[in-house]
Design a protein around this motif. Sequence first.
Motif, PDB file in Angstrom:
ATOM      1  N   TRP A   1       0.829  -1.205   0.000  1.00  0.00           N
ATOM      2  CA  TRP A   1       0.000   0.000   0.000  1.00  0.00           C
ATOM      3  C   TRP A   1       0.870   1.264   0.000  1.00  0.00           C
ATOM      4  O   TRP A   1       0.584   2.213  -0.719  1.00  0.00           O
ATOM      5  N   ILE A   2       1.923   1.262   0.800  1.00  0.00           N
ATOM      6  CA  ILE A   2       2.820   2.429   0.849  1.00  0.00           C
ATOM      7  C   ILE A   2       3.483   2.638  -0.520  1.00  0.00           C
ATOM      8  O   ILE A   2       3.548   3.772  -1.018  1.00  0.00           O
ATOM      9  N   ALA A   3       3.951   1.564  -1.136  1.00  0.00           N
ATOM     10  CA  ALA A   3       4.560   1.688  -2.469  1.00  0.00           C
ATOM     11  C   ALA A   3       3.537   2.240  -3.460  1.00  0.00           C
ATOM     12  O   ALA A   3       3.847   3.133  -4.246  1.00  0.00           O
ATOM     13  N   HIS A   4       2.333   1.717  -3.396  1.00  0.00           N
ATOM     14  CA  HIS A   4       1.263   2.179  -4.286  1.00  0.00           C
ATOM     15  C   HIS A   4       0.993   3.667  -4.085  1.00  0.00           C
ATOM     16  O   HIS A   4       0.879   4.424  -5.046  1.00  0.00           O
ATOM     17  N   ARG A   5       0.904   4.098  -2.837  1.00  0.00           N
ATOM     18  CA  ARG A   5       0.594   5.503  -2.524  1.00  0.00           C
ATOM     19  C   ARG A   5       1.709   6.452  -2.978  1.00  0.00           C
ATOM     20  O   ARG A   5       1.433   7.591  -3.318  1.00  0.00           O
ATOM     21  N   ARG A   6       2.932   5.975  -2.972  1.00  0.00           N
ATOM     22  CA  ARG A   6       4.044   6.827  -3.412  1.00  0.00           C
ATOM     23  C   ARG A   6       4.023   7.056  -4.916  1.00  0.00           C
ATOM     24  O   ARG A   6       4.511   8.066  -5.400  1.00  0.00           O
ATOM     25  N   GLY A   7       3.509   6.079  -5.651  1.00  0.00           N
ATOM     26  CA  GLY A   7       3.274   6.268  -7.078  1.00  0.00           C
ATOM     27  C   GLY A   7       4.461   6.060  -8.010  1.00  0.00           C
ATOM     28  O   GLY A   7       4.314   6.224  -9.219  1.00  0.00           O
ATOM     29  N   ASP A   8       5.621   5.694  -7.506  1.00  0.00           N
ATOM     30  CA  ASP A   8       6.787   5.466  -8.356  1.00  0.00           C
ATOM     31  C   ASP A   8       6.648   4.088  -9.009  1.00  0.00           C
ATOM     32  O   ASP A   8       6.687   3.061  -8.332  1.00  0.00           O
TER      33      ASP A   8
ATOM     34  N   THR B   1       8.236  -3.780  -5.521  1.00  0.00           N
ATOM     35  CA  THR B   1       7.514  -4.157  -4.305  1.00  0.00           C
ATOM     36  C   THR B   1       6.501  -5.259  -4.600  1.00  0.00           C
ATOM     37  O   THR B   1       6.370  -6.217  -3.835  1.00  0.00           O
TER      38      THR B   1
ATOM     39  N   VAL C   1       9.283   1.438  -8.187  1.00  0.00           N
ATOM     40  CA  VAL C   1       9.181   0.956  -6.795  1.00  0.00           C
ATOM     41  C   VAL C   1       7.978   0.027  -6.660  1.00  0.00           C
ATOM     42  O   VAL C   1       8.058  -1.021  -6.013  1.00  0.00           O
ATOM     43  N   ILE C   2       6.869   0.405  -7.270  1.00  0.00           N
ATOM     44  CA  ILE C   2       5.670  -0.436  -7.221  1.00  0.00           C
ATOM     45  C   ILE C   2       5.948  -1.801  -7.855  1.00  0.00           C
ATOM     46  O   ILE C   2       5.589  -2.838  -7.296  1.00  0.00           O
TER      47      ILE C   2
END
Length: 154
Positions: free
Chosen positions: A29-36, A43, A39-40
């Motif tokens: 969820w954190i990776a998703h929220r960051r939007g990169d 992750t 990274v997504i």
Amino acid sequence: MTYFWVKWIHILSSTVLLGTGLGIAFVFWIAHRRGDVRVIAATAQTVVLADACFTAPAVVVQFVTGLWLADLMQLPLSVFWLKAALFLFVLVGCCWLPVLWLQLRARNLARDAAARGTPLPVAYHRVMRWWFWLGWPAFASVIAIFWLMVMKPS
């Protein structure tokens, strides 16, 4: 002595199941929220691997040791708290199996976008919405199962 070893394995696997589930959900969820996108994609790859290495085996161990404990205790599966826990276990599975597919789909969509250097497609965001909303009943059910196992209400 068998009872205590099986119970220990059951408790240990429930800890792995809850901890891995929470950890996977949080990190993804954190990776998703960051939007990169990169990274997504990375992750999501790790999330899929963690589910295969930890969550899936813990689910199997939970089911097997739970039934084994009921048998060792000569506890009928019709006892309220056990029947309720089994129902919730199936509910968790009904949420988790689609989540596995959604994680694979999200990983593939993010990996493709990262490789092409493009933004995440609309399909990715739709997949993540489903992933997010299926996680809540699964998580609540796992917490309820913990409560049932400890309190054993009649």
